[in-house]
Motif scaffolding. Structure first.
Motif, PDB file in Angstrom:
ATOM      1  N   TRP A  55      -5.569   4.393   4.163  1.00  0.00           N
ATOM      2  CA  TRP A  55      -4.162   4.772   4.062  1.00  0.00           C
ATOM      3  C   TRP A  55      -3.684   5.556   5.282  1.00  0.00           C
ATOM      4  O   TRP A  55      -2.650   5.235   5.875  1.00  0.00           O
ATOM      5  CB  TRP A  55      -3.925   5.562   2.783  1.00  0.00           C
ATOM      6  N   VAL A  94       0.696   4.114  -2.904  1.00  0.00           N
ATOM      7  CA  VAL A  94       0.272   5.473  -2.543  1.00  0.00           C
ATOM      8  C   VAL A  94       1.369   6.481  -2.847  1.00  0.00           C
ATOM      9  O   VAL A  94       1.099   7.557  -3.400  1.00  0.00           O
ATOM     10  CB  VAL A  94      -0.132   5.533  -1.054  1.00  0.00           C
ATOM     11  N   ILE A 135      -6.219   6.595  -3.873  1.00  0.00           N
ATOM     12  CA  ILE A 135      -5.600   6.395  -2.562  1.00  0.00           C
ATOM     13  C   ILE A 135      -6.614   5.726  -1.638  1.00  0.00           C
ATOM     14  O   ILE A 135      -7.714   6.258  -1.439  1.00  0.00           O
ATOM     15  CB  ILE A 135      -5.125   7.733  -1.973  1.00  0.00           C
ATOM     16  N   MET A 163       0.834  -1.201   0.000  1.00  0.00           N
ATOM     17  CA  MET A 163       0.000   0.000   0.000  1.00  0.00           C
ATOM     18  C   MET A 163       0.870   1.252   0.000  1.00  0.00           C
ATOM     19  O   MET A 163       0.592   2.211  -0.738  1.00  0.00           O
ATOM     20  CB  MET A 163      -0.916   0.013   1.240  1.00  0.00           C
ATOM     21  N   HIS A 164       1.930   1.242   0.801  1.00  0.00           N
ATOM     22  CA  HIS A 164       2.848   2.386   0.867  1.00  0.00           C
ATOM     23  C   HIS A 164       3.436   2.682  -0.511  1.00  0.00           C
ATOM     24  O   HIS A 164       3.458   3.837  -0.947  1.00  0.00           O
ATOM     25  CB  HIS A 164       3.969   2.076   1.871  1.00  0.00           C
ATOM     26  N   ARG A 189      -0.842   4.297   7.772  1.00  0.00           N
ATOM     27  CA  ARG A 189       0.410   5.051   7.876  1.00  0.00           C
ATOM     28  C   ARG A 189       0.681   5.453   9.321  1.00  0.00           C
ATOM     29  O   ARG A 189       1.815   5.343   9.810  1.00  0.00           O
ATOM     30  CB  ARG A 189       0.334   6.298   6.978  1.00  0.00           C
TER      31      ARG A 189
END
Length: 885
Positions: free
Chosen positions: A707, A647, A703, A643-644, A711
């Motif tokens: 997220w 994004v 996004i 995901m990081h 994070r």
């Protein structure tokens, strides 16, 4: 329009190069013509000479060109380039004095009887000449003239023989000292600075923090680092060549038959082989060994190599004469005498009064060395005008390299001025697959360019454009040394790749007509494959490149202390294993200290030692906490990392779109300020802005909703791990610092006691002399006390005494009272220190020995040799740091 002039720039360069126009003028000429054309068109059609430039304009380009010229010739930070003429001189001198020819003949006689022995000898000689010369053309021609006829006479396959000679001649491009590596180091030093700026901006954009931790920064690559990095890959390449020839000789003996030596293997043979091999091998050891051991810089090593080559050339050119070896013997003798003198005396002009004998002896030894060098130079000058020809060739080659460097700098500035760098950056960063896709594309481009361009053009044109992009990537986090060696290995193929491989042309020029050009091309193909295999090996195992530079640095006199932030992760990785394997021994030592009788120490020190023992005992608990925090972070990372990555890639695209929107808005603003704006063009710009804003909204919608929460959790886990590590680091520092300070205090007990007479004598000085003299005497004694640890209380009383004597009315009685207090403190300090040194000294010494290089490692001045090697291995692996961005 910028892209139009960018295309014109590239087209002009391609046309100039393919038409045979000199490279030194093709590069700057293309830049000057395209810049001039863009400036003229901008002035004529837009009223602004800078209108068709993406960055700056013709004035900024000219300024950048002047800056590049000045930095190339006068900037001391680029003094690496000084090594280029030195190594060129060394190589040409060895070629012209026939040292290389002797080496080829000796190796052929030594390895001839082995299957494929002639081919193997050519490879080994190529490696040795590479380590002493680095001049491809001269090496290929020399081996072509000497080895090729012998290989053909002994029925070697034409393609195998020519391929071996061509490939061996190109080893000088990767085996240090290499001109290519020096140029790459120079280019990569600038690229590393640009990459550092890009990475810092990326960190700021991603995290919102203004400053990036230094552990995430990019380290530049010096020429010495490049030499060390290329050493192991170069040897691997030699091993691949030898292995290939041996396999061919064993599988198909007719292609590479053994060649029996017709002479006798007697003492004369051994003497001839030793005389041929020992001088070049010695020169290699001295030049490379001095760099590896940190004795000399690359420039100094180059000077040593140049002088050594001239001395070797001096005796080779006078072979057979009685006094042939006199200059060499004198030079070796003078050098050995200098080494002995250096071990016995401190040769510093400041010590001319104390070590006059050593300085005089050194002067005599240096004079002897200068005589030997001058004698050899005179011989080289008189015999066949060798020295003059070598210096002329050196000047020509060096001038060619430097002119190309200047031209390439002008071309690169023009490329950036037309937005080419941003275009390349967007193309590479837009490729799927991240760094490795970008890297493979760049390597393929360099490989293809090697078919048409020389190594210098590739190094100075392509590397400055693509290297900052590749180095800045935090996901791969490659070192500049690794990237430079990979490019160097790739560039090496430019000498072998048909149709324009220079090594192929060099050999074609000296090969007999019986050897067809097609055979030369066929022979080169197999070795190109071996070079690509070496490239793959170095790519998959970066430690092969990174280990030697790291080890050389971490074991040198200039090695960073263990406290250095960049070393902490690798140090802790090693130390935590030590705590596991030697935990019982460390705990026993800690328990021994905690059970010791501390009565001989003042309460302050007793308290410090008690706290020190408690902190040392807590180390193991804190290590467990670090491991737990690290495990929590690692367990969360696999789900979070994809995901990081997605994004951050989307956010990067959003930033690009924002930049494009800003540019179109500025264009629209300029249109609205014109007297007669073009409504159609303005509407088109507005439509473009709306499309970009719509695209931006689409990107934002990609996004994931979770997220922010994901994070935040990752950052929280990361902070917890950082806190755990900081608690561990602070704890071990607090555990060892009191031990270190107390040992220093006790070690100075006798030195402090020896100052009693000097300190007591101040009483008479204060009472019987003028205030100014007494103040100077007090200052002197206080400075001597400063050489002994923890004497601040005594010095404080002396300072009060000194202040009492200041002013128009010195207070002598008050000064004497302070002096008496200082004497009282002095006696008390001496008494407890001497007593504690006897009682606690052995305990502290034993405890310090037990924990100094584990719990106390961070406060040591340097690591042990084994620890430095372990850390070098750890740091030789590329670690992904992208989740920190």
């Amino acid at each position: 329009m910028e892209l139009v002039f960018l295309a014109i720039l590239v087209l002009l360069m391609v046309v100039a190069l393919t038409s045979g126009f000199p490279v030194a003028f093709s590069l700057p000429g293309s830049a000057i013509l395209s810049i001039g054309l863009a400036a003229a068109c901008g002035y004529l059609f837009a009223g602004d000479s800078s209108a068709y430039f993406a960055q700056g304009g013709p004035v900024q380009w000219l300024s950048a060109g002047v800056t590049n010229f000045r930095s190339l010739y006068w900037d001391v930070e680029r003094d690496t380039l000084i090594a280029i003429p030195l190594f060129i001189f060394m190589g040409i001198m060895l070629q012209r004095s026939k040292i290389a020819e002797d080496l080829l003949v000796a190796m052929a006689q030594l390895f001839g009887p082995v299957p494929g022995g002639l081919g193997i000898s050519v490879v080994l000689v190529g490696a040795l000449l590479a380590a002493t010369t680095g001049i491809v053309g001269a090496t290929v021609i020399a081996m072509g003239l000497i080895s090729l006829p012998a290989m053909l006479r002994n029925n070697y396959s034409h393609s195998l023989a020519t391929g071996t000679i061509c490939a061996s001649g190109t080893l000088g491009q990767i085996i240090p000292p290499s001109i290519v590596l020096i140029i790459l180091a120079d280019q990569l030093s600038s690229a590393a600075d640009q990459a550092s700026t890009i990475r810092k901006q990326l960190y700021k954009d991603s995290t919102g923090e203004l400053s990036m931790p230094s552990v995430f920064d990019i380290t530049s690559a010096s020429a010495g680092d490049m030499f060390m990095g290329a050493l192991i890959p170069g040897l691997i390449l030699v091993g691949l060549y030898v292995g290939y020839i041996l396999i061919v000789a064993l599988v198909k003996p007719k292609l590479a038959p053994p060649v029996p030596y017709e002479g006798q293997y007697d003492r004369q043979f051994a003497k001839r082989i030793l005389l041929a091999l020992t001088p070049p091998l010695t020169l290699i050891f001295v030049v490379l060994g001095s760099i590896i051991m940190g004795v000399a810089t690359v420039n100094q090593a180059g000077a040593i190599g140049a002088v050594g080559a001239m001395i070797m050339g001096g005796y080779r050119l006078t072979e057979g004469q009685k006094n042939s070896y006199y200059p060499a013997i004198l030079a070796i003798g003078s050098t050995l005498v200098l080494l002995v003198i250096l071990s016995l005396y401190t040769l510093n002009i400041k010590n001319i009064g104390d070590d006059m004998v050593g300085i005089v002896l050194a002067f005599i030894a240096v004079a002897g060395l200068l005589v030997a060098v001058g004698w050899s130079a005179l011989r080289s000058y008189r015999i066949d005008n060798t020295l003059n020809e070598v210096m002329v060739e050196t000047a020509k080659t060096t001038s060619m390299v430097f002119i190309i460097l200047i031209g390439a700098a002008m071309l690169t500035s023009a490329f950036r001025g037309f937005g080419g760098e941003e275009l390349v950056k967007h193309f590479l960063t837009g490729l799927p697959g991240g760094f490795w896709t970008q890297f493979i594309v760049v390597m393929l481009v360099i490989f293809v360019l090697g078919f048409f361009l020389d190594f210098i053009e590739i190094a100075v044109v392509v590397v400055p454009i693509v290297a900052p992009i590749l180095l800045a990537d935090p996901g791969a986090n490659v070192t500049a040394v690794w990237l430079g060696v990979m490019v160097g290995l790739n560039i090496q193929t430019s000498f072998l790749t048909p149709p324009f491989g220079f090594a192929l042309f060099y050999l074609r020029g000296v090969a007999p007509k019986i050897v067809k050009t097609l055979s030369i091309y066929k022979g080169a193909v197999a070795f190109i494959g071996l070079q690509l295999l070496a490239l793959v090996i170095a790519g998959f195992y970066p430690s092969l490149v990174n280990y030697m530079p790291n080890r050389t640095y971490l074991t040198s006199e200039n090695a960073p202390p263990p406290m250095n932030p960049r070393l902490q992760m690798c140090l802790e990785e090693q130390l935590f294993e030590v705590y596991d394997s030697e935990g019982d021994r460390l705990r026993a030592s800690i328990a021994e200290l905690q059970g010791a009788d501390l009565s001989s120490l003042p309460k302050k020190w007793q308290k410090s030692l008690v706290e020190s023992g408690e902190n040392a005992a807590a180390t193991f608990t804190l290590v467990a906490a670090v491991r737990e925090a690290e495990a929590n972070l690692l367990n969360y990372t696999p789900d979070y990392a994809p995901m990081h990555t997605d994004v951050r890639r989307t956010e990067a695209q959003i930033r690009i779109v924002d930049k494009q929107v800003t540019g179109w808005k500025l264009t629209l603003d300029r249109q609205t300020r014109e007297d007669d704006p073009d409504q159609g063009q303005m509407n088109a710009i507005k439509t473009k802005i709306e499309e970009l804003q719509s695209y931006r909204a689409e990107l934002e919608s990609e996004i994931p909703d979770q997220w922010e929460a994901s994070r935040e959790k990752f950052v929280a886990l990361q902070k917890e791990e950082k806190k755990a590590r900081n608690r561990y680091r602070n704890n071990v520092d607090n555990a060892y610092e009191p031990i270190m300070k107390l040992r220093e205090v006790l070690a100075g007990a006798d030195a402090l006691a020896a100052m009693e007479e000097e300190l007591a004598g101040l009483k008479a000085t204060i009472a019987n002399t003028d205030a100014e003299s007494a103040i100077d005497a007090i200052k002197l004694v206080a400075s001597h006390l400063g050489d002994v640890a923890d004497t601040s209380k005594i010095k404080s009383q002396l300072s009060k005494a000194r202040r009492a004597l200041k002013g128009d009315q010195p207070k002598t009685d008050k000064a004497l009272a302070f002096h008496a207090k200082a004497m009282e403190l002095f006696h008390a300090e001496v008494e407890w220190r001497q007593s504690a040194a006897q009682q606690m000294g052995p305990v502290l010494s034993s405890y310090d020995e037990a924990i100094a290089y584990s719990i106390g490692l961070r406060l040591q001045k340097r690591m042990t040799s084994d620890q430095a090697k372990s850390v070098a291995r750890c740091q030789s692996v590329h670690r992904d740091i992208s989740l920190n961005f």
